[in-house]
Write a protein that holds these residues in place. Structure first.
Motif, PDB file in Angstrom:
ATOM      1  N   ARG A 196       0.809  -1.220   0.000  1.00  0.00           N
ATOM      2  CA  ARG A 196       0.000   0.000   0.000  1.00  0.00           C
ATOM      3  C   ARG A 196       0.843   1.270   0.000  1.00  0.00           C
ATOM      4  N   LEU A 197       1.975   1.258   0.696  1.00  0.00           N
ATOM      5  CA  LEU A 197       2.757   2.480   0.859  1.00  0.00           C
ATOM      6  C   LEU A 197       3.908   2.623  -0.133  1.00  0.00           C
ATOM      7  N   THR A 198       4.340   1.528  -0.727  1.00  0.00           N
ATOM      8  CA  THR A 198       5.549   1.594  -1.539  1.00  0.00           C
ATOM      9  C   THR A 198       5.273   2.006  -2.980  1.00  0.00           C
ATOM     10  N   THR A 199       6.216   2.730  -3.534  1.00  0.00           N
ATOM     11  CA  THR A 199       6.173   3.061  -4.963  1.00  0.00           C
ATOM     12  C   THR A 199       6.583   1.848  -5.774  1.00  0.00           C
ATOM     13  N   MET A 200       7.526   1.078  -5.241  1.00  0.00           N
ATOM     14  CA  MET A 200       7.989  -0.138  -5.902  1.00  0.00           C
ATOM     15  C   MET A 200       8.557  -1.088  -4.873  1.00  0.00           C
ATOM     16  N   ARG A 201       8.551  -2.383  -5.196  1.00  0.00           N
ATOM     17  CA  ARG A 201       9.137  -3.400  -4.344  1.00  0.00           C
ATOM     18  C   ARG A 201      10.259  -4.083  -5.106  1.00  0.00           C
ATOM     19  N   LEU A 202      11.296  -4.483  -4.358  1.00  0.00           N
ATOM     20  CA  LEU A 202      12.501  -5.028  -4.987  1.00  0.00           C
ATOM     21  C   LEU A 202      12.925  -6.334  -4.328  1.00  0.00           C
ATOM     22  N   ASP A 203      13.447  -7.230  -5.139  1.00  0.00           N
ATOM     23  CA  ASP A 203      14.154  -8.393  -4.626  1.00  0.00           C
ATOM     24  C   ASP A 203      15.660  -8.180  -4.752  1.00  0.00           C
ATOM     25  N   SER A 204      16.048  -7.235  -5.587  1.00  0.00           N
ATOM     26  CA  SER A 204      17.456  -6.923  -5.814  1.00  0.00           C
ATOM     27  C   SER A 204      17.580  -5.459  -6.204  1.00  0.00           C
ATOM     28  N   LEU A 205      18.677  -4.836  -5.811  1.00  0.00           N
ATOM     29  CA  LEU A 205      18.923  -3.453  -6.229  1.00  0.00           C
ATOM     30  C   LEU A 205      19.143  -3.357  -7.732  1.00  0.00           C
ATOM     31  N   LEU A 206      19.478  -4.465  -8.366  1.00  0.00           N
ATOM     32  CA  LEU A 206      19.676  -4.458  -9.814  1.00  0.00           C
ATOM     33  C   LEU A 206      18.380  -4.163 -10.565  1.00  0.00           C
ATOM     34  N   GLU A 207      17.245  -4.303  -9.899  1.00  0.00           N
ATOM     35  CA  GLU A 207      15.956  -3.987 -10.515  1.00  0.00           C
ATOM     36  C   GLU A 207      15.685  -2.489 -10.551  1.00  0.00           C
ATOM     37  N   LEU A 208      16.417  -1.740  -9.721  1.00  0.00           N
ATOM     38  CA  LEU A 208      16.114  -0.313  -9.557  1.00  0.00           C
ATOM     39  C   LEU A 208      16.232   0.512 -10.839  1.00  0.00           C
ATOM     40  N   PRO A 209      17.331   0.431 -11.580  1.00  0.00           N
ATOM     41  CA  PRO A 209      17.454   1.293 -12.760  1.00  0.00           C
ATOM     42  C   PRO A 209      16.276   1.154 -13.723  1.00  0.00           C
ATOM     43  N   GLU A 210      15.881  -0.078 -14.004  1.00  0.00           N
ATOM     44  CA  GLU A 210      14.774  -0.288 -14.938  1.00  0.00           C
ATOM     45  C   GLU A 210      13.463   0.220 -14.358  1.00  0.00           C
ATOM     46  N   LYS A 211      13.233  -0.032 -13.073  1.00  0.00           N
ATOM     47  CA  LYS A 211      11.976   0.394 -12.469  1.00  0.00           C
ATOM     48  C   LYS A 211      11.892   1.911 -12.357  1.00  0.00           C
ATOM     49  N   VAL A 212      13.002   2.550 -12.039  1.00  0.00           N
ATOM     50  CA  VAL A 212      12.998   4.016 -11.985  1.00  0.00           C
ATOM     51  C   VAL A 212      12.766   4.599 -13.381  1.00  0.00           C
ATOM     52  N   ALA A 213      13.444   4.037 -14.382  1.00  0.00           N
ATOM     53  CA  ALA A 213      13.264   4.515 -15.756  1.00  0.00           C
ATOM     54  C   ALA A 213      11.827   4.348 -16.210  1.00  0.00           C
ATOM     55  N   LYS A 214      11.223   3.223 -15.879  1.00  0.00           N
ATOM     56  CA  LYS A 214       9.833   2.983 -16.252  1.00  0.00           C
ATOM     57  C   LYS A 214       8.903   3.969 -15.554  1.00  0.00           C
ATOM     58  N   PHE A 215       9.132   4.178 -14.264  1.00  0.00           N
ATOM     59  CA  PHE A 215       8.310   5.132 -13.520  1.00  0.00           C
ATOM     60  C   PHE A 215       8.399   6.515 -14.132  1.00  0.00           C
ATOM     61  N   ASN A 216       9.621   6.943 -14.428  1.00  0.00           N
ATOM     62  CA  ASN A 216       9.812   8.286 -14.993  1.00  0.00           C
ATOM     63  C   ASN A 216       9.211   8.416 -16.380  1.00  0.00           C
ATOM     64  N   ALA A 217       9.280   7.363 -17.154  1.00  0.00           N
ATOM     65  CA  ALA A 217       8.681   7.405 -18.496  1.00  0.00           C
ATOM     66  C   ALA A 217       7.164   7.573 -18.412  1.00  0.00           C
ATOM     67  N   GLU A 218       6.566   6.913 -17.409  1.00  0.00           N
ATOM     68  CA  GLU A 218       5.119   7.010 -17.247  1.00  0.00           C
ATOM     69  C   GLU A 218       4.689   8.353 -16.705  1.00  0.00           C
ATOM     70  N   GLU A 219       5.618   9.048 -16.027  1.00  0.00           N
ATOM     71  CA  GLU A 219       5.298  10.362 -15.446  1.00  0.00           C
ATOM     72  C   GLU A 219       5.456  11.487 -16.457  1.00  0.00           C
ATOM     73  N   ARG A 220       6.126  11.231 -17.559  1.00  0.00           N
ATOM     74  CA  ARG A 220       6.358  12.289 -18.545  1.00  0.00           C
ATOM     75  C   ARG A 220       5.046  12.636 -19.251  1.00  0.00           C
TER      76      ARG A 220
END
Length: 220
Positions: A196-220
């Motif tokens: 409910r509170l998280t913007t994203m959930r991770l099993d690895s920090l290696l997921e972060l770059p792609e998830k951040v890029a996807k989030f930012n693309a959707e916000e544009r």
């Protein structure tokens, strides 16, 4: 958009297995016994520091840190205690143009170790002892917002705990990423707030770059 990523330390960047093992040794209890009690305390929603009280009433963590240092056994972590995804994730996020910081509940000594390890990799390192405020105190996240050169809504705070990391960061207006590892990340993973509170959930920090890029693309 997410323009800055701020990382917690313990169980986000640093595997604390060795450190808590040395505390069990200092207390003179088997490591698996200490670990079991540690997990029980967390599962009950109690402060992890109460674990020490279960073995030695009146235990003062700060005083015992000083005693350990005087005995030649100071708190310590180094490169081999970092999770293996840390270095590549930081490198990719920086290559993507993100502003990076490390900010957690750490002592002055731990802050020095973090600066030795990460000064070349991030833009800022801050600790609770530096700032005189510890998570989940709102003052800690106010300080994070002050030192990051973007608005609170452009900051993604990455941590392993709902209580210390996610909930107060959201209250401060930040976006959040919950990583599922370590005692808290494992025990709290099915808490309703984890989704409910998280913007994203991770099993690895290696997921972060792609998830951040996807989030930012959707916000544009």
């Amino acid at each position: 958009m997410i323009r800055a990523v701020v990382f917690d330390v313990g169980e986000c960047l640093v595997d604390e297995t060795r450190e808590y093992g040395t505390w069990a040794d200092w207390l003179g209890v088997p490591r698996h016994t200490f670990a079991a009690m540690f997990g029980a305390v967390i599962a009950q929603g109690r402060d992890y520091r109460e674990t020490f009280q279960e073995f030695r009433r009146g235990f003062d963590l700060y005083a015992e840190r000083e005693k350990r240092a005087a005995a030649g056994q100071p708190e310590h972590f180094d490169e081999k205690d970092l999770y293996p995804d840390v270095r590549p994730a930081l490198a990719e996020l920086r290559a993507d143009g993100l502003w990076l910081a490390i900010a957690g509940n750490q002592t002055v000594r731990a802050g020095g170790i973090l600066r030795d390890l990460f000064t070349a990799d991030v833009d800022l390192i801050g600790t609770s002892d530096d700032w005189g405020a510890s998570k989940p105190d709102p003052a800690f996240f106010t300080r994070v917002a002050e030192v990051v050169p973007f608005t609170a809504g452009e900051i993604l705070y990455v941590g392993d705990r709902i209580d210390n990391d996610i909930r107060p960061a959201v209250a401060a207006g930040m976006k959040t990423a919950l990583i599922r590892r370590g005692p808290w990340g494992t025990i709290q993973r099915n808490d309703p707030e984890a989704d409910r509170l998280t913007t994203m959930r991770l099993d690895s920090l290696l997921e972060l770059p792609e998830k951040v890029a996807k989030f930012n693309a959707e916000e544009r």
